[in-house]
Write a protein that holds these residues in place. Structure first.
Motif, short mmCIF file in Angstrom:
data_model
loop_
_atom_site.label_atom_id
_atom_site.label_comp_id
_atom_site.label_asym_id
_atom_site.label_seq_id
_atom_site.Cartn_x
_atom_site.Cartn_y
_atom_site.Cartn_z
N LYS A 290 10.54 -4.93 11.94
CA LYS A 290 9.74 -3.85 11.35
C LYS A 290 8.85 -4.32 10.20
O LYS A 290 7.97 -3.56 9.76
N VAL B 19 16.21 1.65 13.14
CA VAL B 19 14.95 1.65 13.90
C VAL B 19 14.36 3.06 13.96
O VAL B 19 13.16 3.27 13.73
N GLU B 20 15.20 4.03 14.28
CA GLU B 20 14.71 5.41 14.37
C GLU B 20 14.18 5.92 13.03
O GLU B 20 13.10 6.52 12.96
N LEU B 21 14.92 5.67 11.96
CA LEU B 21 14.52 6.18 10.66
C LEU B 21 13.27 5.50 10.12
O LEU B 21 12.40 6.14 9.52
N ASN C 272 20.35 1.06 15.73
CA ASN C 272 19.59 2.18 16.30
C ASN C 272 19.16 3.17 15.22
O ASN C 272 18.05 3.70 15.25
N ALA C 273 20.05 3.43 14.27
CA ALA C 273 19.72 4.37 13.18
C ALA C 273 18.58 3.83 12.33
O ALA C 273 17.64 4.57 11.97
N ASP D 171 10.88 4.11 11.92
CA ASP D 171 9.74 4.60 12.72
C ASP D 171 9.32 6.00 12.30
O ASP D 171 8.13 6.33 12.29
N ARG D 172 10.28 6.82 11.95
CA ARG D 172 9.97 8.22 11.62
C ARG D 172 9.42 8.38 10.21
O ARG D 172 8.51 9.17 9.99
#
Length: 454
Positions: free
Chosen positions: A144, A107-109, A104-105, A111-112
């Motif tokens: 990704k 994917v979030e990072l 989860n970390a 994307d951001r």
């Protein structure tokens, strides 16, 4: 050697007093007080300067404090490396596993921040609970479309050198992924300089003036895309041999790229490094340009350096640095300004490194591996040192003893490499050693006052 415990005697040598023998390059003991850092620290030292990559620590929040702001690395463009990210593992993650949290970390990072690649560092706790970081990284990479690289850097599994190797193993996966068309036959990669104060820009300029193309900085001011095409270079030049020599060997094995060990500290080693590169390419015009470059640079700095030499002649210096290869250059640099090195040591030296130090140092010089604060303090006092060269952990030792200090490690903000860096070094040593503040140190007050009056 009353300063050391019996168990440490084999890690200390005094030049000329006995046949050379040095016990070194050992794993750090858990709980031991040493100036040496852990595996995780070693991996971060090497990889963190890659400026357009995401750096994520998989572990407790405490490990993530080892950030860009502790080990500076300047970038000419992106500064994603200045941000420190952690999965912040808690007790429940230790019990039930942290793979989901890591996924989860990432994917979030990604994307951001849209990084060109992501490095995921394992910590001690990850090695204990057995999270499958490689599987998570593969999954995220496929989803990704960027390299997501696990760095197997559990702090307890060895020493700082093991961290260097873990970093090189991660970078090995990047090398070979890029397009190498258009790269000159006179080309090289710069390995082992971390651009702490802009040095790599100066060194690149030297090579450009010689007619050599720099393909990749590995890793100061580094870019993922450049590292991916680094296999197109004709030569690897390795400054910090401990940190990136493993990668040079890997690239020799994978792509038949030869390497040269070089040093950019001090006028002798800087000139010798440039001449070695020119000699490798066997180009007469390049050698001529190199000779002109060295002559021009020396004419600018040597007159001022000689002024400092007159004041510093006979003063005593002690050296304790991370990599032993840097210590060779510092011994020569101090001789350039007329000073005597009476103690020299490193955190990660090999028997071969220390044997070479024994050959180039004066009789009675203390050579020490992986020292600790008590030993260093005793040696500084025994040798009546005027200046101590080290890093952030050594600074308090010097100041508590009333000894001048020069930061030659990762906290410094002034360029000390190259020809201009040698002048900066001489100027800093002079202002530190000759400062009037030492008149207030009881053991030196009379001597220093006499020199100031003179």
């Amino acid at each position: 050697m009353e300063a050391a415990l019996q168990e440490r005697q084999d890690s200390i040598h005094r030049t000329g007093e006995a046949p050379f023998a040095m016990d070194c390059n050992k794993d750090s003991l858990a709980g031991a007080v040493s100036q040496r850092a852990c595996v995780f620290c070693g991996s971060r030292v090497v990889l963190y300067p890659i400026a357009d990559a995401l750096h994520l620590v998989h572990g407790p929040i405490g490990c993530a404090v080892y950030t860009w702001d502790i080990r500076g690395a300047l970038s000419s463009g992106p500064e994603l490396h200045r941000l420190s990210f952690s999965t912040d593992m808690q007790e429940t993650d230790v019990i039930f596993g942290g793979e989901k949290k890591l996924y989860n970390a990432l994917v979030e990072l990604i994307d951001r921040h849209a990084p060109k690649a992501a490095f995921v560092y394992s910590t001690c706790i990850v090695g204990i609970i057995g999270d499958d970081m490689q599987a998570v990284c593969r999954r995220v990479s496929e989803e990704k479309g960027i390299p997501v690289l696990p760095v197997q850097s559990e702090g307890f599994k060895g020493n700082k050198r093991e961290g260097y190797k873990a970093a090189c193993n991660a970078m090995r996966q990047l090398v070979g992924m890029g397009d190498i068309s258009g790269i000159s036959k006179y080309s090289l990669n710069i390995l082992g300089d971390f651009n702490l104060a802009g040095e790599i820009w100066l060194i690149r300029d030297y090579f450009t003036r010689m007619g050599v193309e720099v393909v990749a900085n590995i890793t100061g001011d580094g870019r993922v895309g450049d590292i991916q095409r680094a296999h197109g270079a004709a030569l690897n030049v390795v400054q910090c041999s401990g940190s990136t020599m493993d990668l040079a060997r890997m690239m020799k094995e994978d792509y038949s790229i030869p390497s040269l060990r070089v040093s950019y500290f001090g006028v002798e080693d800087m000139a010798e490094s440039l001449y070695a590169v020119a000699a490798f390419f066997k180009d007469e015009e390049m050698m001529r340009r190199t000779q002109e470059l060295v002559k021009e640079e020396l004419s600018l700095i040597m007159p001022e350096i000689m002024k400092y030499r007159q004041a510093l002649a006979g003063k005593r210096a002690a050296i304790y640095v991370g990599g032993a290869f840097k210590a060779f250059s510092l011994v020569k640099a101090f001789r350039t300004i007329g000073m005597q090195v009476v103690m020299v040591g490193s955190q990660t030296g090999t028997p071969e490194d220390y044997a070479e130090l024994a050959e180039i140092t004066d009789p009675g010089t203390i050579i020490v591996d992986d020292s600790n604060p008590l030993e260093l303090s005793a040696f500084l006092q025994e040798k009546e040192v005027d200046i101590f060269v080290g890093g952030v952990k050594e600074r308090p030792i010097a100041y508590k003893l009333g000894v001048a200090f020069c930061d030659h490690n990762h906290e410094r903000k002034e360029m000390l490499a190259g020809f201009a860096g040698m002048l900066n070094f001489a100027r800093e040593v002079y202002s530190s050693v000759m400062s009037p503040v030492w008149r207030f140190v009881p053991r030196k007050a009379e001597t220093v006052q006499e020199e100031i009056n003179d």
